[in-house]
Design a protein around this motif. Structure first.
Motif, PDB file in Angstrom:
ATOM      1  N   THR A  54      -2.588  -6.929   1.956  1.00 53.22           N
ATOM      2  CA  THR A  54      -1.965  -7.014   3.280  1.00 53.22           C
ATOM      3  C   THR A  54      -2.271  -5.827   4.173  1.00 53.22           C
ATOM      4  OG1 THR A  54       0.050  -6.076   2.311  1.00 53.22           O
ATOM      5  CG2 THR A  54      -0.053  -8.467   2.509  1.00 53.22           C
ATOM      6  N   ASP A  55      -2.693  -4.693   3.594  1.00 53.58           N
ATOM      7  CA  ASP A  55      -2.981  -3.538   4.445  1.00 53.58           C
ATOM      8  C   ASP A  55      -4.237  -3.740   5.284  1.00 53.58           C
ATOM      9  OD1 ASP A  55      -4.703  -3.435   2.335  1.00 53.58           O
ATOM     10  OD2 ASP A  55      -4.299  -1.343   1.803  1.00 53.58           O
ATOM     11  N   GLU A  56      -4.957  -4.835   5.052  1.00 55.13           N
ATOM     12  CA  GLU A  56      -6.109  -5.161   5.885  1.00 55.13           C
ATOM     13  C   GLU A  56      -5.691  -5.870   7.177  1.00 55.13           C
ATOM     14  OE1 GLU A  56      -8.736  -7.563   3.595  1.00 55.13           O
ATOM     15  OE2 GLU A  56      -8.577  -6.306   1.801  1.00 55.13           O
ATOM     16  N   LEU A  57      -4.447  -6.331   7.229  1.00 49.92           N
ATOM     17  CA  LEU A  57      -4.003  -7.173   8.334  1.00 49.92           C
ATOM     18  C   LEU A  57      -3.438  -6.348   9.477  1.00 49.92           C
ATOM     19  CD1 LEU A  57      -2.141  -9.864   6.186  1.00 49.92           C
ATOM     20  CD2 LEU A  57      -4.482  -9.968   7.070  1.00 49.92           C
ATOM     21  N   GLU A  58      -3.337  -7.000  10.632  1.00 49.09           N
ATOM     22  CA  GLU A  58      -2.691  -6.387  11.787  1.00 49.09           C
ATOM     23  C   GLU A  58      -1.180  -6.582  11.688  1.00 49.09           C
ATOM     24  OE1 GLU A  58      -4.348  -8.124  15.259  1.00 49.09           O
ATOM     25  OE2 GLU A  58      -6.344  -7.249  14.963  1.00 49.09           O
ATOM     26  N   HIS A  59      -0.466  -5.803  12.483  1.00 52.02           N
ATOM     27  CA  HIS A  59       0.991  -5.930  12.495  1.00 52.02           C
ATOM     28  C   HIS A  59       1.407  -7.178  13.266  1.00 52.02           C
ATOM     29  CE1 HIS A  59       2.127  -2.169  10.577  1.00 52.02           C
ATOM     30  NE2 HIS A  59       1.129  -1.586  11.228  1.00 52.02           N
ATOM     31  N   PHE A  60       2.548  -7.711  12.883  1.00 53.82           N
ATOM     32  CA  PHE A  60       3.101  -8.911  13.530  1.00 53.82           C
ATOM     33  C   PHE A  60       4.375  -8.505  14.265  1.00 53.82           C
ATOM     34  CE2 PHE A  60       5.604 -12.906  13.445  1.00 53.82           C
ATOM     35  CZ  PHE A  60       4.693 -13.745  14.080  1.00 53.82           C
ATOM     36  N   GLU A  61       4.371  -8.660  15.590  1.00 53.32           N
ATOM     37  CA  GLU A  61       5.484  -8.158  16.396  1.00 53.32           C
ATOM     38  C   GLU A  61       6.429  -9.254  16.856  1.00 53.32           C
ATOM     39  OE1 GLU A  61       6.045  -5.082  16.664  1.00 53.32           O
ATOM     40  OE2 GLU A  61       4.161  -4.371  15.830  1.00 53.32           O
ATOM     41  N   SER A  62       6.096 -10.505  16.593  1.00 60.06           N
ATOM     42  CA  SER A  62       6.939 -11.611  17.055  1.00 60.06           C
ATOM     43  C   SER A  62       7.907 -12.007  15.941  1.00 60.06           C
ATOM     44  CB  SER A  62       6.063 -12.788  17.487  1.00 60.06           C
ATOM     45  OG  SER A  62       6.861 -13.810  18.063  1.00 60.06           O
ATOM     46  N   VAL A  63       8.383 -13.244  15.991  1.00 57.28           N
ATOM     47  CA  VAL A  63       9.274 -13.756  14.960  1.00 57.28           C
ATOM     48  C   VAL A  63       8.637 -15.016  14.401  1.00 57.28           C
ATOM     49  CG1 VAL A  63      10.635 -15.101  16.609  1.00 57.28           C
ATOM     50  CG2 VAL A  63      11.646 -14.426  14.426  1.00 57.28           C
ATOM     51  N   LEU A  64       8.769 -15.219  13.114  1.00 57.90           N
ATOM     52  CA  LEU A  64       8.018 -16.263  12.430  1.00 57.90           C
ATOM     53  C   LEU A  64       8.459 -17.663  12.870  1.00 57.90           C
ATOM     54  CD1 LEU A  64       5.859 -16.702  10.226  1.00 57.90           C
ATOM     55  CD2 LEU A  64       7.743 -16.963   8.602  1.00 57.90           C
ATOM     56  N   GLY A  65       7.588 -18.335  13.625  1.00 59.70           N
ATOM     57  CA  GLY A  65       7.731 -19.756  13.898  1.00 59.70           C
ATOM     58  C   GLY A  65       8.831 -20.182  14.843  1.00 59.70           C
ATOM     59  N   GLN A  66       9.635 -19.269  15.355  1.00 61.41           N
ATOM     60  CA  GLN A  66      10.793 -19.652  16.169  1.00 61.41           C
ATOM     61  C   GLN A  66      10.386 -19.815  17.631  1.00 61.41           C
ATOM     62  OE1 GLN A  66      13.513 -20.443  14.718  1.00 61.41           O
ATOM     63  NE2 GLN A  66      13.598 -19.335  12.788  1.00 61.41           N
ATOM     64  N   VAL A  67       9.544 -20.806  17.906  1.00 62.79           N
ATOM     65  CA  VAL A  67       9.006 -20.988  19.257  1.00 62.79           C
ATOM     66  C   VAL A  67      10.116 -21.292  20.251  1.00 62.79           C
ATOM     67  CG1 VAL A  67       7.427 -22.340  20.679  1.00 62.79           C
ATOM     68  CG2 VAL A  67       6.797 -21.775  18.316  1.00 62.79           C
ATOM     69  N   ARG A  68      10.984 -22.211  19.900  1.00 57.64           N
ATOM     70  CA  ARG A  68      12.067 -22.589  20.808  1.00 57.64           C
ATOM     71  C   ARG A  68      12.971 -21.394  21.111  1.00 57.64           C
ATOM     72  NH1 ARG A  68      14.130 -26.036  17.887  1.00 57.64           N
ATOM     73  NH2 ARG A  68      13.388 -27.991  18.763  1.00 57.64           N
ATOM     74  N   ALA A  69      13.313 -20.643  20.061  1.00 55.39           N
ATOM     75  CA  ALA A  69      14.197 -19.487  20.237  1.00 55.39           C
ATOM     76  C   ALA A  69      13.534 -18.410  21.088  1.00 55.39           C
ATOM     77  CB  ALA A  69      14.593 -18.925  18.873  1.00 55.39           C
ATOM     78  N   VAL A  70      12.239 -18.165  20.849  1.00 54.36           N
ATOM     79  CA  VAL A  70      11.524 -17.140  21.603  1.00 54.36           C
ATOM     80  C   VAL A  70      11.476 -17.495  23.087  1.00 54.36           C
ATOM     81  CG1 VAL A  70       9.248 -16.125  21.981  1.00 54.36           C
ATOM     82  CG2 VAL A  70      10.158 -16.311  19.662  1.00 54.36           C
ATOM     83  N   GLU A  71      11.154 -18.738  23.382  1.00 53.76           N
ATOM     84  CA  GLU A  71      11.086 -19.166  24.787  1.00 53.76           C
ATOM     85  C   GLU A  71      12.450 -19.081  25.462  1.00 53.76           C
ATOM     86  OE1 GLU A  71       9.399 -23.049  24.635  1.00 53.76           O
ATOM     87  OE2 GLU A  71       7.328 -22.328  24.379  1.00 53.76           O
ATOM     88  N   ALA A  72      13.498 -19.456  24.733  1.00 56.64           N
ATOM     89  CA  ALA A  72      14.841 -19.401  25.301  1.00 56.64           C
ATOM     90  C   ALA A  72      15.261 -17.969  25.592  1.00 56.64           C
ATOM     91  CB  ALA A  72      15.836 -20.066  24.348  1.00 56.64           C
ATOM     92  N   LEU A  73      14.956 -17.064  24.665  1.00 52.66           N
ATOM     93  CA  LEU A  73      15.322 -15.658  24.870  1.00 52.66           C
ATOM     94  C   LEU A  73      14.558 -15.071  26.054  1.00 52.66           C
ATOM     95  CD1 LEU A  73      16.940 -13.233  23.846  1.00 52.66           C
ATOM     96  CD2 LEU A  73      14.996 -12.658  22.377  1.00 52.66           C
ATOM     97  N   GLU A  74      13.282 -15.373  26.147  1.00 53.53           N
ATOM     98  CA  GLU A  74      12.488 -14.870  27.268  1.00 53.53           C
ATOM     99  C   GLU A  74      13.037 -15.379  28.593  1.00 53.53           C
ATOM    100  OE1 GLU A  74       8.559 -16.142  26.369  1.00 53.53           O
ATOM    101  OE2 GLU A  74       8.196 -14.548  24.879  1.00 53.53           O
ATOM    102  N   PHE A  75      13.437 -16.646  28.627  1.00 48.97           N
ATOM    103  CA  PHE A  75      14.017 -17.208  29.845  1.00 48.97           C
ATOM    104  C   PHE A  75      15.332 -16.516  30.203  1.00 48.97           C
ATOM    105  CE2 PHE A  75      17.298 -20.192  31.360  1.00 48.97           C
ATOM    106  CZ  PHE A  75      16.834 -20.403  32.649  1.00 48.97           C
ATOM    107  N   GLY A  76      16.216 -16.377  29.208  1.00 50.42           N
ATOM    108  CA  GLY A  76      17.518 -15.776  29.476  1.00 50.42           C
ATOM    109  C   GLY A  76      17.414 -14.346  29.952  1.00 50.42           C
ATOM    110  N   VAL A  77      16.490 -13.581  29.368  1.00 49.24           N
ATOM    111  CA  VAL A  77      16.329 -12.178  29.760  1.00 49.24           C
ATOM    112  C   VAL A  77      15.738 -12.073  31.165  1.00 49.24           C
ATOM    113  CG1 VAL A  77      15.066 -10.061  29.237  1.00 49.24           C
ATOM    114  CG2 VAL A  77      16.188 -11.326  27.404  1.00 49.24           C
ATOM    115  N   ALA A  78      14.821 -12.985  31.493  1.00 46.01           N
ATOM    116  CA  ALA A  78      14.153 -12.907  32.791  1.00 46.01           C
ATOM    117  C   ALA A  78      15.003 -13.467  33.931  1.00 46.01           C
ATOM    118  CB  ALA A  78      12.824 -13.659  32.734  1.00 46.01           C
ATOM    119  N   MET A  79      15.933 -14.373  33.625  1.00 43.71           N
ATOM    120  CA  MET A  79      16.735 -15.014  34.665  1.00 43.71           C
ATOM    121  C   MET A  79      17.672 -13.993  35.313  1.00 43.71           C
ATOM    122  SD  MET A  79      17.178 -17.846  36.190  1.00 43.71           S
ATOM    123  CE  MET A  79      18.309 -18.835  37.132  1.00 43.71           C
ATOM    124  N   PRO A  80      17.524 -13.733  36.625  1.00 47.04           N
ATOM    125  CA  PRO A  80      18.305 -12.662  37.255  1.00 47.04           C
ATOM    126  C   PRO A  80      19.727 -13.057  37.640  1.00 47.04           C
ATOM    127  CG  PRO A  80      16.788 -13.618  38.847  1.00 47.04           C
ATOM    128  CD  PRO A  80      16.517 -14.310  37.546  1.00 47.04           C
TER     129      PRO A  80
END
Length: 794
Positions: free
Chosen positions: A30-56
């Motif tokens: 695994t030390d050959e790999l790059e770092h992973f900064e997102s969350v595993l597979g949670q597409v719906r959750a990621v999009e919802a969080l991005e929307f909520g944070v950006a909504m003024p």
């Protein structure tokens, strides 16, 4: 189990687990790999969080819903920290003294970093004031002006006394005066008389003296009637002189400050109020020779030093605050008190900030369970979000009814995004019970319990492992170790095509495997270390399952794995003990006799059957009625029990076994005890999926393995559960070798055929079953019972 008719329902070993292709792991470690900064597979959750944070707009706070261990907290915090760096840094907030009403401190807003700078400026101002006073009142100029004021007053006073003294001398009376008294004394021949000499004078002289003194005193009183006015004028002149002197001394220090903060009206207003108050403070406190220098400074700081409630580093971005203990005071701040001879007192300098103050202009992360468990906090949070004002109150003090003087600090504008992390149960409960919840938390960030399997997701998983092991100083993992972890993730998800989102449990395995690696002094975590870690946890939590297995093997708990019996079959259960769950067989028994009591669920009758289990028995009754009671009534008495079960029973996964046992009892058809069965049914006899299928199969397999695998032992499961099979290598190997079997069924008839080894029977053209089939014997039994009941009525 060589019956050809059964082969169509038998699962091959390849269907019992998902063997992940090694090609999906194109790396050595695994030390050959790059770092992973997102969350595993949670597409719906990621999009919802991005929307909520950006909504003024207001109201778009977020509720992050999901189970603990899915990475929801770490991802939310990591994402907010990343977003916050790009946001403007919010203002500093300070509280300062309100000199007109000290119980209502004023709030001052300054740009980030200016709050601390302003405090230092005020501290330097205090130093300058302490250095200047009281020395400014010792200058020759001030002394001359003060003496001039005193001379004016003395001159007026002396002029009146000179006049009175002249009149007194004309009448032979002397006037004596000191600093506080004026007295008249009789004279004779230019000499003042004492009391004894005066008493020897003729009475006429004495009376004349008293009369003259009365006249003189009246004139004196008249002349001195303006004395209070002279004193007031003198005091005013002296005060004016002091104020001019103080102002001149303060001007070199205050003027630069006023120029520096000219663009901040609230600061200018405070400096002006401070200057006005200093005119009084300097005279009352700094000139007092009894006060030490340290006490003078303390008094000045308590009155003039600002209290920095929230300070930020310049260009530090928006704050991200996680409040792990959201009590009322930790959330909304508090007003501290000090005791002086038993009396509590406070001031603006004892106001302390809360999490909302610190997060103002940024993001506040809270845990729902803790938030809702604290008194007053939830309602106060909703009020603050609705009003967009941060008001500091003391509800606990109000409840105690302690007569304590408190403060009412000026409200602070609130602009914050609140991210609440909690379970699904809490989210739905708040939606149902709190009408304000939906308006305040309009964004749902739903973290799934498992995610779809794909080649990209497997690589993301490997990179995530690399990121976590790097952060925590653990050794890298080989590709084979990651492959085994991926298969273990499928097992946790109970699905061949999904990965578990419970990353916490997976990383726990990685951590324990790293510990084993360290003990073995290996440089990299191998697949053997992962296997050992998984088995070690099973061993640590396996005491209860081992005890039950020993009881079965000892004959204390009756479970047969060979032979045949009427009205009995082996069901499969999943037991939970702490964080461990395991499968165990349980005997299901049924008895049938003439009567009209219907089917009695013994578990329900003794209040051990929970609602879903009772529902399964009632569905079973509906199936039997629809299946067999078309020509003859289902006029039977029957009882069903899960034998040697002494705890609560829930779930409908035993309903397939229960209906098979009941039909066996009706038809007097023996069931093979080398089978174990699980599955729920509907009223049409269709077999439905159940939970915990892997643990159930492995529980029965272990018992058969302990007693010796014969090749006849098998488990019957719903066909709908095939995708849920992620079985241990031991079970897969046994099936591959033909020493153990797993059958899938879609109907009750298929299960009966497997369990009994007999023909179940289907309706012919006349709507009847063949008499030599199980169904035919059931109908015949019902006919006999119905005729018996009819004979009794005659």
């Amino acid at each position: 189990m060589s019956n050809p008719a059964h082969q169509q329902w038998s699962l091959p070993a390849s269907a019992l687990s998902h063997q992940v292709d090694s090609k999906l792991f194109p790396f050595q470690a695994t030390d050959e790999l790059e770092h992973f900064e997102s969350v595993l597979g949670q597409v719906r959750a990621v999009e919802a969080l991005e929307f909520g944070v950006a909504m003024p707009r207001s109201g778009y706070n977020a509720f992050v819903m999901g189970e603990s261990g899915t990475g929801r907290f770490s991802y939310v915090r990591r994402y907010l920290s990343k977003v916050a760096k790009e946001k403007p840094t919010p203002s500093d907030w300070l509280y300062v003294n309100n000199f007109e009403e000290s119980r209502e401190p004023h709030a001052i807003e300054l740009p980030a970093g200016k709050g601390g700078e302003f405090c230092r400026d005020i501290s330097n101002l205090i130093d300058s004031i302490l250095a200047a006073f009281p020395t400014v009142f010792e200058t020759p100029s001030w002394q001359q002006k003060k003496n001039q004021i005193d001379r004016v007053f003395t001159k007026r006073y002396d002029k009146v006394l000179d006049k009175i003294e002249k009149l007194a001398l004309e009448k032979g009376i002397a006037l004596y005066r000191d600093s506080s008294n004026i007295a008249f004394t009789p004279m004779f021949e230019g000499k003042a008389l004492d009391e004894a000499e005066f008493a020897q004078r003729p009475e006429v002289e004495r009376e004349q003296f008293h009369a003259d003194v009365a006249v003189l005193e009246e004139i004196l009183n008249t002349e001195l009637s303006s004395l209070p006015l002279w004193k007031r004028e003198s005091s005013n002149e002296l005060r004016k002189l002091n104020e001019e002197t103080i102002s001149l001394a303060l001007e070199p220090n205050l003027t630069p400050l006023a120029a520096k903060y000219a663009e901040f009206p609230s600061v200018l207003a405070y400096l002006q109020a401070m200057q006005a108050n200093l005119l009084k403070t300097v005279v009352e406190q700094l000139v007092d020779e009894d006060l030490s220098d340290s006490l003078r400074r303390k008094l000045m700081e308590e009155q003039y030093s600002p209290n920095v409630l929230v300070g930020h580093a310049k260009n530090g971005g928006a704050p991200v605050v996680f409040e792990s203990h959201p009590t009322y005071e930790n959330m909304f701040g508090r007003i501290e008190y000090a005791s002086d001879q038993g009396t509590l007192y406070t001031s603006y300098r004892q106001i302390r900030s809360g999490a909302l103050h610190t997060a103002n202009g940024g993001y506040l992360i809270l845990e729902a369970e803790k938030l809702l468990s604290e008194p007053f906090v939830w309602e106060a949070l909703k009020r603050a979000l609705h009003s967009r004002q941060l008001k500091m109150e003391s509800p606990l003090i109000e409840l105690t009814r302690v007569a304590t003087v408190t403060l009412t600090p000026q409200d602070i504008p609130l602009q914050v995004k609140v991210i609440v992390i909690g379970s699904r149960e809490l989210y739905y409960a708040l939606q149902e019970l709190d009408p304000d919840f939906q308006d305040m938390f309009r964004v749902l960030v739903d973290f799934e319990e498992d995610v779809a399997f794909s080649a990209q997701r497997v690589m993301d998983f490997a990179q995530l492992i690399h990121t976590r092991t790097s952060e925590e100083g653990m050794a890298p993992l080989t590709a084979a170790a990651v492959k085994r972890l991926t298969e273990h993730s499928m097992r946790l998800a109970e699905h061949q095509h999904r990965l578990s989102a419970n990353l916490s449990e997976l990383f726990q395995v990685v951590s324990e495997a790293d510990f084993i690696r360290h003990k073995e002094q290996a440089e990299i975590t191998q697949v053997e270390h992962i296997e050992q870690a998984i088995k070690a946890k099973q061993a640590r939590t396996g005491r209860v399952s081992q005890q039950i297995m020993e009881d079965i093997l000892a004959g204390i708990i009756l479970i047969d794995t060979e032979g045949a019996a009427v009205g009995k079959c082996n069901g499969l259960t999943v037991l939970q003990a702490g964080d461990s769950s395991f499968g165990m067989p349980a005997r299901i028994s049924a008895s049938v006799y003439p009567g009209a009591n219907g089917i009695v669920d013994i578990e329900r009758e003794v209040t051990l059957g929970q609602p879903i289990h009772s529902k399964g028995v009632m569905i079973l009754t509906g199936y039997l009625g629809g299946k067999y009671a078309q020509q003859y009534p289902l006029a039977i008495s029957a009882s069903i029990a899960l034998e040697q079960s002494y705890g609560y029973v829930d779930g409908d996964s035993a309903s397939l076994g229960e209906v098979c046992a009941l039909i066996s009892a009706l038809a007097n058809a023996p069931l093979q005890q080398c089978f174990a069965v699980t599955g729920s049914i509907n009223q049409f006899g269709e077999v439905q999926a159940v939970g915990g299928v892997n643990e159930k199969i492995e529980g029965f397999f272990k018992l058969c393995q302990k007693r010796g695998l014969t090749g006849e032992q098998a488990v019957i499961i719903p066909k709908a559960n095939v995708n849920n099979l992620v079985l241990s290598a031991e079970v897969v190997s046994a099936v591959e070798q033909g020493t153990f079997s797993i059958y899938v069924v879609e109907t009750v008839a298929q299960a009966l055929a497997l369990l009994s080894g007999e023909e179940v029977g289907t309706l012919d053209a006349q709507g009847s079953y063949a008499p030599d089939t199980i169904n035919g014997r059931v109908v015949a039994r019902l006919k006999a019972i119905a005729e018996m009941a009819a004979d009794k009525e005659e």
